[in-house]
Write a protein that holds these residues in place. Structure first.
Motif, PDB file in Angstrom:
ATOM      1  N   UNK A   1       0.494  -1.097  -0.099  1.00 43.88           N
ATOM      2  CA  UNK A   1      -0.095  -0.006  -0.040  1.00 43.88           C
ATOM      3  C   UNK A   1       1.034   1.280  -0.013  1.00 43.88           C
ATOM      4  N   UNK A   2       0.274   2.374  -0.477  1.00 44.27           N
ATOM      5  CA  UNK A   2       1.105   3.640  -0.753  1.00 44.27           C
ATOM      6  C   UNK A   2       0.665   4.719   0.423  1.00 44.27           C
ATOM      7  N   UNK A   3       1.821   5.555   0.661  1.00 48.07           N
ATOM      8  CA  UNK A   3       1.771   6.685   1.445  1.00 48.07           C
ATOM      9  C   UNK A   3       1.300   7.853   0.475  1.00 48.07           C
ATOM     10  N   UNK A  25      -6.449   0.679   2.348  1.00 49.31           N
ATOM     11  CA  UNK A  25      -5.127   0.238   3.108  1.00 49.31           C
ATOM     12  C   UNK A  25      -4.024   1.202   2.921  1.00 49.31           C
ATOM     13  N   UNK A  26      -4.257   2.387   2.192  1.00 49.82           N
ATOM     14  CA  UNK A  26      -3.160   3.166   2.039  1.00 49.82           C
ATOM     15  C   UNK A  26      -3.152   4.188   3.382  1.00 49.82           C
ATOM     16  N   UNK A  27      -1.752   4.561   3.436  1.00 48.82           N
ATOM     17  CA  UNK A  27      -1.323   5.698   4.438  1.00 48.82           C
ATOM     18  C   UNK A  27      -1.758   7.014   3.919  1.00 48.82           C
ATOM     19  N   UNK A  28      -2.552   7.839   4.554  1.00 50.46           N
ATOM     20  CA  UNK A  28      -3.129   9.092   4.028  1.00 50.46           C
ATOM     21  C   UNK A  28      -2.570  10.271   4.935  1.00 50.46           C
ATOM     22  N   UNK A  29      -1.901  11.227   4.174  1.00 54.86           N
ATOM     23  CA  UNK A  29      -1.694  12.614   4.941  1.00 54.86           C
ATOM     24  C   UNK A  29      -2.499  13.388   4.130  1.00 54.86           C
ATOM     25  N   UNK A  30      -3.035  14.688   4.694  1.00 56.15           N
ATOM     26  CA  UNK A  30      -3.919  15.650   4.144  1.00 56.15           C
ATOM     27  C   UNK A  30      -3.537  16.922   4.125  1.00 56.15           C
ATOM     28  N   UNK A  31      -3.922  17.790   3.338  1.00 56.33           N
ATOM     29  CA  UNK A  31      -3.691  19.187   3.286  1.00 56.33           C
ATOM     30  C   UNK A  31      -4.719  19.945   2.656  1.00 56.33           C
ATOM     31  N   UNK A  32      -4.980  21.031   3.159  1.00 52.90           N
ATOM     32  CA  UNK A  32      -6.260  21.909   2.875  1.00 52.90           C
ATOM     33  C   UNK A  32      -5.887  22.806   1.745  1.00 52.90           C
ATOM     34  N   UNK A  44       7.905  15.089   4.160  1.00 51.77           N
ATOM     35  CA  UNK A  44       8.194  13.752   4.079  1.00 51.77           C
ATOM     36  C   UNK A  44       7.327  13.407   2.521  1.00 51.77           C
ATOM     37  N   UNK A  45       8.323  12.789   1.850  1.00 52.60           N
ATOM     38  CA  UNK A  45       8.296  12.625   0.488  1.00 52.60           C
ATOM     39  C   UNK A  45       6.983  11.615   0.059  1.00 52.60           C
ATOM     40  N   UNK A  46       6.077  11.707  -0.270  1.00 54.49           N
ATOM     41  CA  UNK A  46       4.693  10.805  -0.470  1.00 54.49           C
ATOM     42  C   UNK A  46       5.194   9.822  -1.800  1.00 54.49           C
ATOM     43  N   UNK A  47       4.342   8.782  -1.814  1.00 49.71           N
ATOM     44  CA  UNK A  47       4.597   7.834  -3.139  1.00 49.71           C
ATOM     45  C   UNK A  47       3.707   8.386  -4.034  1.00 49.71           C
ATOM     46  N   UNK A  48       2.594   9.013  -3.623  1.00 47.33           N
ATOM     47  CA  UNK A  48       1.474   9.532  -4.712  1.00 47.33           C
ATOM     48  C   UNK A  48       0.922  10.562  -4.263  1.00 47.33           C
ATOM     49  N   UNK A 116      -3.314   2.922  -7.926  1.00 41.50           N
ATOM     50  CA  UNK A 116      -2.610   1.641  -8.091  1.00 41.50           C
ATOM     51  C   UNK A 116      -2.134   1.486  -9.454  1.00 41.50           C
ATOM     52  N   UNK A 117      -2.751   2.397 -10.563  1.00 43.05           N
ATOM     53  CA  UNK A 117      -2.307   2.310 -11.836  1.00 43.05           C
ATOM     54  C   UNK A 117      -0.897   3.175 -12.101  1.00 43.05           C
ATOM     55  N   UNK A 118      -0.729   4.370 -11.455  1.00 49.96           N
ATOM     56  CA  UNK A 118       0.286   5.116 -11.673  1.00 49.96           C
ATOM     57  C   UNK A 118       1.499   4.700 -10.803  1.00 49.96           C
ATOM     58  N   UNK A 119       1.255   4.032  -9.790  1.00 55.40           N
ATOM     59  CA  UNK A 119       2.266   3.274  -9.264  1.00 55.40           C
ATOM     60  C   UNK A 119       2.728   2.033  -9.534  1.00 55.40           C
ATOM     61  N   UNK A 120       1.939   1.294 -10.438  1.00 63.58           N
ATOM     62  CA  UNK A 120       2.507   0.109 -11.520  1.00 63.58           C
ATOM     63  C   UNK A 120       3.335   0.794 -12.691  1.00 63.58           C
ATOM     64  N   UNK A 121       2.803   1.743 -13.194  1.00 58.12           N
ATOM     65  CA  UNK A 121       3.409   2.559 -14.243  1.00 58.12           C
ATOM     66  C   UNK A 121       5.055   2.894 -13.805  1.00 58.12           C
ATOM     67  N   UNK A 122       4.907   3.681 -12.753  1.00 63.36           N
ATOM     68  CA  UNK A 122       6.218   4.273 -12.314  1.00 63.36           C
ATOM     69  C   UNK A 122       7.179   3.165 -12.004  1.00 63.36           C
ATOM     70  N   UNK A 123       6.667   2.104 -11.524  1.00 61.91           N
ATOM     71  CA  UNK A 123       7.760   0.980 -11.020  1.00 61.91           C
ATOM     72  C   UNK A 123       8.234   0.430 -12.167  1.00 61.91           C
ATOM     73  N   UNK A 124       7.388   0.079 -13.329  1.00 63.56           N
ATOM     74  CA  UNK A 124       7.860  -0.446 -14.560  1.00 63.56           C
ATOM     75  C   UNK A 124       9.025   0.544 -15.052  1.00 63.56           C
ATOM     76  N   UNK A 125       8.773   2.024 -15.077  1.00 56.60           N
ATOM     77  CA  UNK A 125       9.892   3.013 -15.589  1.00 56.60           C
ATOM     78  C   UNK A 125      11.252   2.928 -14.713  1.00 56.60           C
ATOM     79  N   UNK A 126      11.043   2.759 -13.261  1.00 62.80           N
ATOM     80  CA  UNK A 126      12.173   2.669 -12.517  1.00 62.80           C
ATOM     81  C   UNK A 126      12.784   1.394 -12.666  1.00 62.80           C
ATOM     82  N   UNK A 127      12.216   0.395 -12.949  1.00 62.07           N
ATOM     83  CA  UNK A 127      12.890  -0.990 -13.148  1.00 62.07           C
ATOM     84  C   UNK A 127      13.668  -0.725 -14.673  1.00 62.07           C
TER      85      UNK A 127
END
Length: 349
Positions: A1-3, A25-32, A44-48, A116-127
């Motif tokens: 799960x993502x931050x 199941x994600x960890x969520x931080x909020x900003x208004x 704190x660098x988020x994943x998305x 989920x989609x942007x995380x998967x695509x970014x993982x492919x790019x990083x690999x």
């Protein structure tokens, strides 16, 4: 799960989005607002990052621009949230470097799927990046590192320039040695109707299609008989969203917006394209018209094959090679010209 960092000025919408993400199941931080969001991302660098577009003070476009200019946050995926009334401004966010967008109102599961989609695509790019860098390091160990680095950078620049050569003459004509073309039949299957009603339908479907195509970075959207052709210049591809992926997502967005019971076919291809400038001697308006050529003819034949086979999206083998890790494919066929084509059914997980 993502931050996940959620930037949303509306308290109710922020609560609903945060609840859905936490439930998934994600960890969520909020900003208004945008300023708080940028500060939180730097702390704190988020994943998305999920960010609303229309916010007081700092808009979502400005947030994306600041993030992309920060070396520590430049490659964090960003999903924009926008209302339908904002659609004429959507392209600004995608050009700034956003990875995806959702139109309000959206379902909570759509937001989770987008993340989920942007995380998967970014993982492919990083690999892929790590794999290519590994190969460079091995080569550098065998040769003089400094010399190899200079040669590699020079060769890479020459290859990019050779692939995406764009020239315009004094009259405004445009010649693209390599571009991506999307050809769409927007009117297939419309039943006979009174002229006024039919005109309204045509206007509506054309507007939605143009908005979508410009949103994903089309440089030219031109009529092609009763169809539309969008031309994407490869030299404007960004690090976060390659041009071929933007074309694929544009095709899927068009297909998704079409009524299920109506024939609505799209073909995507890559190759050389030429446009000529057309000037009105009286008014001085300068526009462009498409020059029929091999690339456009092939795309037209693929669109016709898609219509015959009941597909929504058809791609050429050249296009499929560029998007093979991002797209899911279906059936294969051959156009009347004899060109192989393949059905695109969606984005790869």
């Amino acid at each position: 799960m993502a931050n996940v960092l959620l930037i949303e000025d509306d308290d109710a919408q922020r609560f609903v989005a945060s609840f859905a993400l936490k439930k998934a199941g994600h960890q969520v931080r909020e900003a208004s607002d945008g300023s708080q969001g940028v500060t939180a991302a730097r702390h704190e660098r988020p994943e998305v990052i999920v960010c609303d577009v229309m916010m007081p003070g700092m808009t979502g476009y400005e947030v994306v621009g600041i993030l992309r200019a920060d070396p520590e946050l430049a490659n964090v995926p960003v999903i924009l949230l926008t209302a339908m009334s904002d659609r004429k401004h959507m392209r600004q966010g995608m050009t700034a470097g956003a990875d995806d967008y959702l139109t309000k109102p959206y379902r909570p599961d759509e937001l989770c799927e987008a993340i989920d989609s942007v995380i998967a695509r970014r993982q492919v790019q990083e690999d892929a990046f790590r794999s290519s860098m590994s190969g460079l390091v091995e080569s550098a160990l065998e040769k003089q590192k400094e010399s190899l680095g200079r040669q590699y950078e020079s060769q890479l620049q020459r290859e990019i320039n050779a692939r995406w050569t764009r020239s315009a003459n004094a009259s405004g004509d445009v010649h693209l040695d390599q571009a991506c073309v999307l050809l769409a039949d927007l009117l297939g299957g419309i039943l006979p109707a009174p002229e006024a009603e039919l005109a309204g339908r045509v206007k509506k479907v054309q507007q939605v299609a143009r908005d979508t195509l410009y949103l994903f970075g089309a440089d030219y959207v031109l009529p092609y008989g009763t169809k539309l052709v969008a031309v994407f210049r490869g030299d404007e591809a960004t690090l976060t969203t390659p041009v071929e992926l933007r074309v694929l997502r544009a095709a899927l967005a068009l297909s998704k917006s079409a009524p299920r019971l109506r024939s609505y076919t799209v073909a995507i291809h890559t190759g050389p394209v030429a446009l000529v400038a057309v000037s009105d001697e009286l008014h001085g308006d300068l526009g462009h018209t498409l020059v029929p050529g091999e690339c456009v003819s092939a795309a037209s034949a693929m669109e016709e094959a898609a219509a015959v086979n009941g597909w929504r999206i058809a791609a050429s083998e050249a296009m499929l090679k560029a998007i093979e890790h991002q797209a899911t494919v279906g059936r294969r066929a051959t156009t009347e010209r004899g060109d192989p084509t393949v059905e695109i059914t969606g984005l790869a997980a």
